[in-house]
Design a protein around this motif. Structure first.
Motif, PDB file in Angstrom:
ATOM      1  N   ARG A 249      68.633  39.906  92.028  1.00 39.88           N
ATOM      2  CA  ARG A 249      69.104  38.654  92.620  1.00 39.88           C
ATOM      3  C   ARG A 249      70.442  38.856  93.318  1.00 39.88           C
ATOM      4  N   PHE A 250      71.247  39.743  92.766  1.00 39.27           N
ATOM      5  CA  PHE A 250      72.540  40.045  93.375  1.00 39.27           C
ATOM      6  C   PHE A 250      72.326  40.696  94.748  1.00 39.27           C
ATOM      7  N   ASP A 251      71.372  41.630  94.809  1.00 40.26           N
ATOM      8  CA  ASP A 251      71.047  42.279  96.092  1.00 40.26           C
ATOM      9  C   ASP A 251      70.506  41.275  97.101  1.00 40.26           C
TER      10      ASP A 251
ATOM     11  N   THR B 131      72.101  40.437 100.740  1.00 37.78           N
ATOM     12  CA  THR B 131      71.307  40.531 101.974  1.00 37.78           C
ATOM     13  C   THR B 131      71.329  39.196 102.719  1.00 37.78           C
ATOM     14  N   LEU B 132      71.126  38.124 101.969  1.00 36.82           N
ATOM     15  CA  LEU B 132      71.116  36.793 102.604  1.00 36.82           C
ATOM     16  C   LEU B 132      72.457  36.437 103.205  1.00 36.82           C
ATOM     17  N   SER B 133      73.514  36.798 102.523  1.00 40.71           N
ATOM     18  CA  SER B 133      74.843  36.503 103.008  1.00 40.71           C
ATOM     19  C   SER B 133      75.057  37.123 104.392  1.00 40.71           C
ATOM     20  N   GLN B 134      74.608  38.368 104.536  1.00 44.21           N
ATOM     21  CA  GLN B 134      74.755  39.045 105.834  1.00 44.21           C
ATOM     22  C   GLN B 134      73.827  38.447 106.881  1.00 44.21           C
ATOM     23  N   MET B 135      72.602  38.210 106.455  1.00 49.55           N
ATOM     24  CA  MET B 135      71.581  37.724 107.383  1.00 49.55           C
ATOM     25  C   MET B 135      71.881  36.314 107.899  1.00 49.55           C
ATOM     26  N   LEU B 136      72.364  35.451 107.011  1.00 51.71           N
ATOM     27  CA  LEU B 136      72.578  34.049 107.386  1.00 51.71           C
ATOM     28  C   LEU B 136      74.030  33.749 107.774  1.00 51.71           C
ATOM     29  N   HIS B 137      74.885  34.762 107.653  1.00 49.48           N
ATOM     30  CA  HIS B 137      76.324  34.571 107.913  1.00 49.48           C
ATOM     31  C   HIS B 137      76.901  33.475 107.033  1.00 49.48           C
ATOM     32  N   ILE B 138      76.566  33.524 105.771  1.00 50.10           N
ATOM     33  CA  ILE B 138      77.123  32.592 104.796  1.00 50.10           C
ATOM     34  C   ILE B 138      77.931  33.433 103.803  1.00 50.10           C
ATOM     35  N   PRO B 139      79.260  33.229 103.772  1.00 51.39           N
ATOM     36  CA  PRO B 139      80.113  34.101 102.951  1.00 51.39           C
ATOM     37  C   PRO B 139      79.694  34.192 101.479  1.00 51.39           C
ATOM     38  N   LYS B 140      79.343  33.053 100.883  1.00 48.26           N
ATOM     39  CA  LYS B 140      79.037  33.058  99.454  1.00 48.26           C
ATOM     40  C   LYS B 140      77.583  32.624  99.236  1.00 48.26           C
ATOM     41  N   VAL B 141      76.769  33.493  98.667  1.00 51.68           N
ATOM     42  CA  VAL B 141      75.383  33.119  98.363  1.00 51.68           C
ATOM     43  C   VAL B 141      75.106  33.411  96.890  1.00 51.68           C
ATOM     44  N   LEU B 142      74.527  32.444  96.213  1.00 50.62           N
ATOM     45  CA  LEU B 142      74.132  32.623  94.822  1.00 50.62           C
ATOM     46  C   LEU B 142      72.627  32.388  94.734  1.00 50.62           C
ATOM     47  N   VAL B 143      71.931  33.277  94.027  1.00 52.27           N
ATOM     48  CA  VAL B 143      70.472  33.148  93.892  1.00 52.27           C
ATOM     49  C   VAL B 143      70.128  32.991  92.419  1.00 52.27           C
TER      50      VAL B 143
ATOM     51  N   ILE C 275      78.011  27.013 107.126  1.00 52.70           N
ATOM     52  CA  ILE C 275      77.807  26.826 105.688  1.00 52.70           C
ATOM     53  C   ILE C 275      78.679  27.878 104.998  1.00 52.70           C
ATOM     54  N   ASP C 276      79.529  27.444 104.096  1.00 53.16           N
ATOM     55  CA  ASP C 276      80.421  28.392 103.414  1.00 53.16           C
ATOM     56  C   ASP C 276      79.791  28.968 102.171  1.00 53.16           C
ATOM     57  N   ALA C 277      78.962  28.181 101.509  1.00 54.69           N
ATOM     58  CA  ALA C 277      78.321  28.662 100.293  1.00 54.69           C
ATOM     59  C   ALA C 277      76.926  28.075 100.183  1.00 54.69           C
ATOM     60  N   LEU C 278      75.991  28.927  99.763  1.00 51.58           N
ATOM     61  CA  LEU C 278      74.600  28.499  99.571  1.00 51.58           C
ATOM     62  C   LEU C 278      74.164  28.860  98.159  1.00 51.58           C
ATOM     63  N   VAL C 279      73.654  27.877  97.448  1.00 53.53           N
ATOM     64  CA  VAL C 279      73.045  28.165  96.153  1.00 53.53           C
ATOM     65  C   VAL C 279      71.550  27.946  96.323  1.00 53.53           C
ATOM     66  N   THR C 280      70.784  29.019  96.132  1.00 46.33           N
ATOM     67  CA  THR C 280      69.346  28.946  96.349  1.00 46.33           C
ATOM     68  C   THR C 280      68.616  29.623  95.181  1.00 46.33           C
ATOM     69  N   ASP C 281      67.285  29.729  95.292  1.00 45.42           N
ATOM     70  CA  ASP C 281      66.543  30.393  94.221  1.00 45.42           C
ATOM     71  C   ASP C 281      65.769  31.594  94.777  1.00 45.42           C
ATOM     72  N   GLU C 282      65.174  32.353  93.861  1.00 46.86           N
ATOM     73  CA  GLU C 282      64.434  33.551  94.280  1.00 46.86           C
ATOM     74  C   GLU C 282      63.271  33.231  95.197  1.00 46.86           C
ATOM     75  N   GLY C 283      62.639  32.099  94.951  1.00 50.51           N
ATOM     76  CA  GLY C 283      61.494  31.716  95.780  1.00 50.51           C
ATOM     77  C   GLY C 283      61.890  31.661  97.246  1.00 50.51           C
ATOM     78  N   ALA C 284      62.961  30.924  97.545  1.00 52.01           N
ATOM     79  CA  ALA C 284      63.427  30.801  98.928  1.00 52.01           C
ATOM     80  C   ALA C 284      64.005  32.128  99.415  1.00 52.01           C
ATOM     81  N   ALA C 285      64.777  32.790  98.557  1.00 52.73           N
ATOM     82  CA  ALA C 285      65.470  34.016  98.973  1.00 52.73           C
ATOM     83  C   ALA C 285      64.480  35.121  99.367  1.00 52.73           C
ATOM     84  N   LYS C 286      63.445  35.292  98.554  1.00 50.63           N
ATOM     85  CA  LYS C 286      62.478  36.358  98.856  1.00 50.63           C
ATOM     86  C   LYS C 286      61.728  36.077 100.148  1.00 50.63           C
TER      87      LYS C 286
END
Ligand code: BG6
Length: 255
Positions: free
Chosen positions: A9-11, A15-27, A238-249
Protein backbone atom coordinates in the motif's frame (compact mmCIF):
# COMPACT_ATOMS: atom_id res chain seq x y z
CA UNK A 1 2.04 -11.06 5.26
CA UNK A 2 0.66 -8.06 7.13
CA UNK A 3 3.93 -6.16 6.71
CA UNK A 4 4.08 -7.07 3.01
CA UNK A 5 0.54 -5.78 2.48
CA UNK A 6 1.39 -2.53 4.23
CA UNK A 7 4.51 -2.16 2.10
CA UNK A 8 2.35 -2.79 -0.98
CA UNK A 9 0.00 0.00 0.00
CA UNK A 10 2.93 2.29 0.69
CA UNK A 11 4.27 1.64 -2.83
CA UNK A 12 0.85 2.21 -4.32
CA UNK A 13 0.59 5.51 -2.47
CA UNK A 14 4.00 6.62 -3.73
CA UNK A 15 3.16 5.68 -7.32
CA UNK A 16 -0.16 7.52 -7.11
CA UNK A 17 1.44 10.58 -5.62
CA UNK A 18 3.74 10.88 -8.63
CA UNK A 19 1.10 9.95 -11.16
CA UNK A 20 -1.60 12.30 -9.87
CA UNK A 21 0.71 15.08 -8.65
CA UNK A 22 -0.76 14.90 -5.18
CA UNK A 23 1.93 15.45 -2.52
CA UNK A 24 0.33 13.29 0.17
CA UNK A 25 -1.46 10.02 -0.66
CA UNK A 26 -2.68 7.47 1.87
CA UNK A 27 -4.06 4.09 0.80
CA UNK A 28 -6.16 2.03 3.20
CA UNK A 29 -6.74 -1.70 2.95
CA UNK A 30 -9.61 -3.11 0.91
CA UNK A 31 -12.10 -1.84 -1.64
CA UNK A 32 -15.06 0.15 -0.41
CA UNK A 33 -17.08 -1.00 -3.44
CA UNK A 34 -16.78 -4.57 -2.16
CA UNK A 35 -16.67 -4.31 1.61
CA UNK A 36 -18.71 -1.79 3.59
CA UNK A 37 -16.23 -1.48 6.47
CA UNK A 38 -13.59 0.01 4.19
CA UNK A 39 -15.38 3.37 4.06
CA UNK A 40 -14.98 3.66 7.84
CA UNK A 41 -11.25 3.02 7.46
CA UNK A 42 -11.12 5.73 4.81
CA UNK A 43 -12.93 8.08 7.15
CA UNK A 44 -10.74 7.19 10.11
CA UNK A 45 -7.48 7.69 8.21
CA UNK A 46 -8.65 10.90 6.63
CA UNK A 47 -9.80 12.19 10.01
CA UNK A 48 -6.46 11.38 11.59
CA UNK A 49 -4.67 13.14 8.78
CA UNK A 50 -6.96 16.15 9.13
CA UNK A 51 -6.06 16.40 12.82
CA UNK A 52 -2.39 16.78 11.89
CA UNK A 53 -2.97 19.76 9.62
CA UNK A 54 -5.62 21.75 11.47
CA UNK A 55 -4.66 25.05 13.02
CA UNK A 56 -6.37 27.42 15.37
CA UNK A 57 -8.46 29.86 13.37
CA UNK A 58 -9.13 27.50 10.48
CA UNK A 59 -12.37 27.53 8.54
CA UNK A 60 -12.93 23.96 7.40
CA UNK A 61 -15.37 23.49 4.52
CA UNK A 62 -16.82 20.01 4.11
CA UNK A 63 -18.87 18.53 1.30
CA UNK A 64 -21.62 16.00 1.75
CA UNK A 65 -21.61 12.38 0.69
CA UNK A 66 -21.16 9.01 2.36
CA UNK A 67 -17.36 9.22 2.48
CA UNK A 68 -17.02 12.58 4.22
CA UNK A 69 -19.85 11.45 6.51
CA UNK A 70 -17.65 8.46 7.42
CA UNK A 71 -14.84 10.87 8.29
CA UNK A 72 -17.07 12.80 10.68
CA UNK A 73 -18.48 9.57 12.16
CA UNK A 74 -15.03 8.13 12.81
CA UNK A 75 -13.36 11.31 13.95
CA UNK A 76 -11.86 10.92 17.38
CA UNK A 77 -13.30 13.42 19.85
CA UNK A 78 -10.69 16.00 20.62
CA UNK A 79 -12.54 19.20 21.47
CA UNK A 80 -9.35 21.14 21.82
CA UNK A 81 -9.91 23.98 19.42
CA UNK A 82 -11.05 27.31 20.70
CA UNK A 83 -11.31 28.99 17.37
CA UNK A 84 -12.24 26.59 14.60
CA UNK A 85 -15.22 26.80 12.29
CA UNK A 86 -16.66 23.96 10.25
CA UNK A 87 -18.89 25.02 7.38
CA UNK A 88 -20.66 23.27 4.51
CA UNK A 89 -18.89 23.78 1.18
CA UNK A 90 -22.24 24.28 -0.50
CA UNK A 91 -25.89 24.43 0.45
CA UNK A 92 -26.53 20.87 -0.54
CA UNK A 93 -29.89 20.38 1.11
CA UNK A 94 -31.52 17.60 -0.89
CA UNK A 95 -29.59 14.48 -0.06
CA UNK A 96 -30.44 12.20 2.83
CA UNK A 97 -29.92 14.32 5.95
CA UNK A 98 -27.09 12.12 7.21
CA UNK A 99 -25.06 12.80 4.09
CA UNK A 100 -25.72 16.51 3.81
CA UNK A 101 -22.79 18.86 4.26
CA UNK A 102 -24.63 20.76 7.01
CA UNK A 103 -25.06 17.63 9.11
CA UNK A 104 -21.46 16.59 8.59
CA UNK A 105 -20.18 20.06 9.48
CA UNK A 106 -22.11 20.03 12.72
CA UNK A 107 -20.90 16.52 13.72
CA UNK A 108 -17.32 17.43 12.95
CA UNK A 109 -17.45 20.71 14.85
CA UNK A 110 -18.88 18.95 17.87
CA UNK A 111 -16.06 16.41 17.87
CA UNK A 112 -13.30 18.94 17.34
CA UNK A 113 -14.67 21.46 19.78
CA UNK A 114 -15.20 24.13 17.16
CA UNK A 115 -18.34 25.85 16.01
CA UNK A 116 -20.33 25.12 12.90
CA UNK A 117 -22.29 27.31 10.59
CA UNK A 118 -25.19 26.04 8.52
CA UNK A 119 -26.24 27.01 5.04
CA UNK A 120 -29.75 25.87 4.36
CA UNK A 121 -30.08 26.22 0.63
CA UNK A 122 -31.44 23.54 -1.68
CA UNK A 123 -28.99 21.90 -4.04
CA UNK A 124 -31.27 22.14 -7.02
CA UNK A 125 -32.62 25.58 -7.77
CA UNK A 126 -33.50 27.47 -10.91
CA UNK A 127 -30.85 30.01 -12.00
CA UNK A 128 -33.31 32.79 -11.18
CA UNK A 129 -33.82 31.52 -7.65
CA UNK A 130 -30.05 31.28 -7.12
CA UNK A 131 -29.56 34.87 -8.27
CA UNK A 132 -32.29 36.03 -5.94
CA UNK A 133 -30.89 34.08 -2.99
CA UNK A 134 -27.49 35.64 -3.56
CA UNK A 135 -29.01 38.99 -2.60
CA UNK A 136 -30.53 37.56 0.58
CA UNK A 137 -28.95 38.75 3.88
CA UNK A 138 -28.88 35.18 5.27
CA UNK A 139 -26.81 34.03 2.32
CA UNK A 140 -24.74 37.22 2.14
CA UNK A 141 -23.71 36.76 5.73
CA UNK A 142 -22.60 33.14 5.24
CA UNK A 143 -21.21 32.92 1.75
CA UNK A 144 -18.06 35.02 2.37
CA UNK A 145 -17.15 32.77 5.32
CA UNK A 146 -17.47 29.65 3.17
CA UNK A 147 -15.49 31.19 0.37
CA UNK A 148 -12.74 32.15 2.81
CA UNK A 149 -12.22 28.53 3.93
CA UNK A 150 -8.66 27.61 4.78
CA UNK A 151 -9.15 23.83 4.60
CA UNK A 152 -11.45 21.88 2.28
CA UNK A 153 -12.45 18.28 2.94
CA UNK A 154 -14.35 16.79 0.04
CA UNK A 155 -15.55 13.64 -1.60
CA UNK A 156 -15.14 12.79 -5.27
CA UNK A 157 -17.91 11.04 -7.12
CA UNK A 158 -18.22 9.19 -10.38
CA UNK A 159 -19.96 11.73 -12.64
CA UNK A 160 -22.76 9.49 -13.87
CA UNK A 161 -23.36 7.95 -10.45
CA UNK A 162 -23.67 11.42 -8.91
CA UNK A 163 -25.92 12.70 -11.69
CA UNK A 164 -28.30 9.79 -11.12
CA UNK A 165 -28.17 10.23 -7.38
CA UNK A 166 -29.11 13.89 -7.85
CA UNK A 167 -31.90 12.81 -10.15
CA UNK A 168 -30.92 15.12 -12.96
CA UNK A 169 -33.19 15.25 -15.96
CA UNK A 170 -32.68 12.96 -18.98
CA UNK A 171 -31.53 16.06 -20.87
CA UNK A 172 -28.85 16.94 -18.32
CA UNK A 173 -27.71 13.33 -18.23
CA UNK A 174 -27.34 13.32 -22.01
CA UNK A 175 -25.43 16.60 -21.82
CA UNK A 176 -23.02 15.19 -19.23
CA UNK A 177 -22.50 12.10 -21.34
CA UNK A 178 -21.87 14.14 -24.46
CA UNK A 179 -19.33 16.29 -22.63
CA UNK A 180 -17.57 13.16 -21.37
CA UNK A 181 -18.08 13.93 -17.67
CA UNK A 182 -16.06 11.56 -15.49
CA UNK A 183 -15.79 13.12 -12.06
CA UNK A 184 -17.95 15.20 -9.79
CA UNK A 185 -16.77 17.28 -6.85
CA UNK A 186 -18.60 20.07 -5.01
CA UNK A 187 -21.10 20.58 -7.77
CA UNK A 188 -18.65 20.59 -10.68
CA UNK A 189 -18.44 17.86 -13.29
CA UNK A 190 -15.08 17.27 -14.97
CA UNK A 191 -14.03 15.36 -18.07
CA UNK A 192 -11.00 13.07 -18.20
CA UNK A 193 -8.67 15.98 -18.93
CA UNK A 194 -9.90 17.81 -15.86
CA UNK A 195 -11.88 20.38 -17.86
CA UNK A 196 -15.20 21.52 -16.43
CA UNK A 197 -17.91 19.64 -18.31
CA UNK A 198 -20.76 21.19 -16.36
CA UNK A 199 -21.19 23.14 -13.18
CA UNK A 200 -24.31 23.16 -11.07
CA UNK A 201 -25.67 26.56 -10.29
CA UNK A 202 -25.44 26.36 -6.52
CA UNK A 203 -24.49 28.56 -3.62
CA UNK A 204 -21.17 27.91 -1.95
CA UNK A 205 -17.53 27.26 -2.61
CA UNK A 206 -16.34 27.82 -6.16
CA UNK A 207 -13.48 26.23 -7.98
CA UNK A 208 -11.70 29.60 -8.04
CA UNK A 209 -11.79 29.73 -4.23
CA UNK A 210 -9.61 26.61 -4.04
CA UNK A 211 -6.57 28.70 -4.93
CA UNK A 212 -6.71 30.51 -1.60
CA UNK A 213 -7.27 27.37 0.45
CA UNK A 214 -4.26 26.18 2.47
CA UNK A 215 -5.04 22.48 2.29
CA UNK A 216 -7.39 20.57 -0.02
CA UNK A 217 -8.09 17.06 1.25
CA UNK A 218 -9.93 14.55 -0.95
CA UNK A 219 -11.40 11.33 0.43
CA UNK A 220 -12.61 8.82 -2.13
CA UNK A 221 -12.30 5.08 -2.58
CA UNK A 222 -13.67 2.08 -4.45
CA UNK A 223 -12.53 0.92 -7.88
CA UNK A 224 -15.57 2.45 -9.56
CA UNK A 225 -14.19 5.88 -8.64
CA UNK A 226 -10.75 5.41 -10.20
CA UNK A 227 -11.50 7.40 -13.37
CA UNK A 228 -13.19 10.09 -11.32
CA UNK A 229 -10.20 10.49 -9.01
CA UNK A 230 -7.83 10.73 -11.99
CA UNK A 231 -10.02 13.41 -13.61
CA UNK A 232 -10.39 15.44 -10.40
CA UNK A 233 -6.63 15.35 -9.84
CA UNK A 234 -6.18 17.05 -13.22
CA UNK A 235 -8.92 19.57 -12.59
CA UNK A 236 -7.75 21.35 -9.45
CA UNK A 237 -5.06 21.25 -6.80
CA UNK A 238 -5.40 18.40 -4.33
CA UNK A 239 -2.87 18.42 -1.50
CA UNK A 240 -3.81 15.14 0.10
CA UNK A 241 -5.81 12.12 -1.03
CA UNK A 242 -7.03 9.34 1.21
CA UNK A 243 -8.15 6.40 -0.89
CA UNK A 244 -8.37 2.60 -0.74
CA UNK A 245 -6.65 -0.29 -2.50
CA UNK A 246 -9.62 -0.84 -4.77
CA UNK A 247 -9.32 2.62 -6.32
CA UNK A 248 -5.52 2.72 -6.10
CA UNK A 249 -4.95 -0.55 -7.95
CA UNK A 250 -7.35 0.47 -10.70
CA UNK A 251 -5.76 3.93 -10.92
CA UNK A 252 -2.24 2.65 -11.55
CA UNK A 253 -3.61 0.67 -14.51
CA UNK A 254 -5.14 3.76 -16.14
CA UNK A 255 -1.92 5.34 -17.38
C1 BG6 B 1 -21.15 15.03 -2.63
C2 BG6 B 1 -20.04 15.99 -2.72
O1 BG6 B 1 -22.04 15.35 -1.63
O2 BG6 B 1 -20.60 13.74 -2.39
C3 BG6 B 1 -19.19 15.64 -3.87
O3 BG6 B 1 -20.49 17.33 -2.88
C4 BG6 B 1 -18.85 14.17 -3.96
O4 BG6 B 1 -18.01 16.40 -3.80
C5 BG6 B 1 -19.92 13.23 -3.48
O5 BG6 B 1 -18.60 13.84 -5.30
C6 BG6 B 1 -19.35 11.86 -3.17
O6 BG6 B 1 -20.28 11.08 -2.47
P1 BG6 B 1 -19.92 9.69 -1.84
O7 BG6 B 1 -21.20 9.24 -1.20
O8 BG6 B 1 -19.51 8.80 -2.96
O9 BG6 B 1 -18.84 9.90 -0.85
Amino acid sequence: AVAAAAAGRFDLARTLSQMLHIPKVLVVEGDSDEEPWVIDQLGLQAGQYLQTILREGDIVAVTGGTTVAALARNMVVRQSYRNLQVVPARGGVGETVEYQANTIASTLAEKLGGTSMMLHVPDRLSPGAVDQLLTDPYVQERLPIIRASTVVVHGIGDAMAMARRRQVSAEELAHLQARGAKAEAFGYYFDQDGEVAYSMKTIGLRLSDIRHVREVLAVAGGKRKANAIAAAAKAYRIDALVTDEGAAKRLVQID
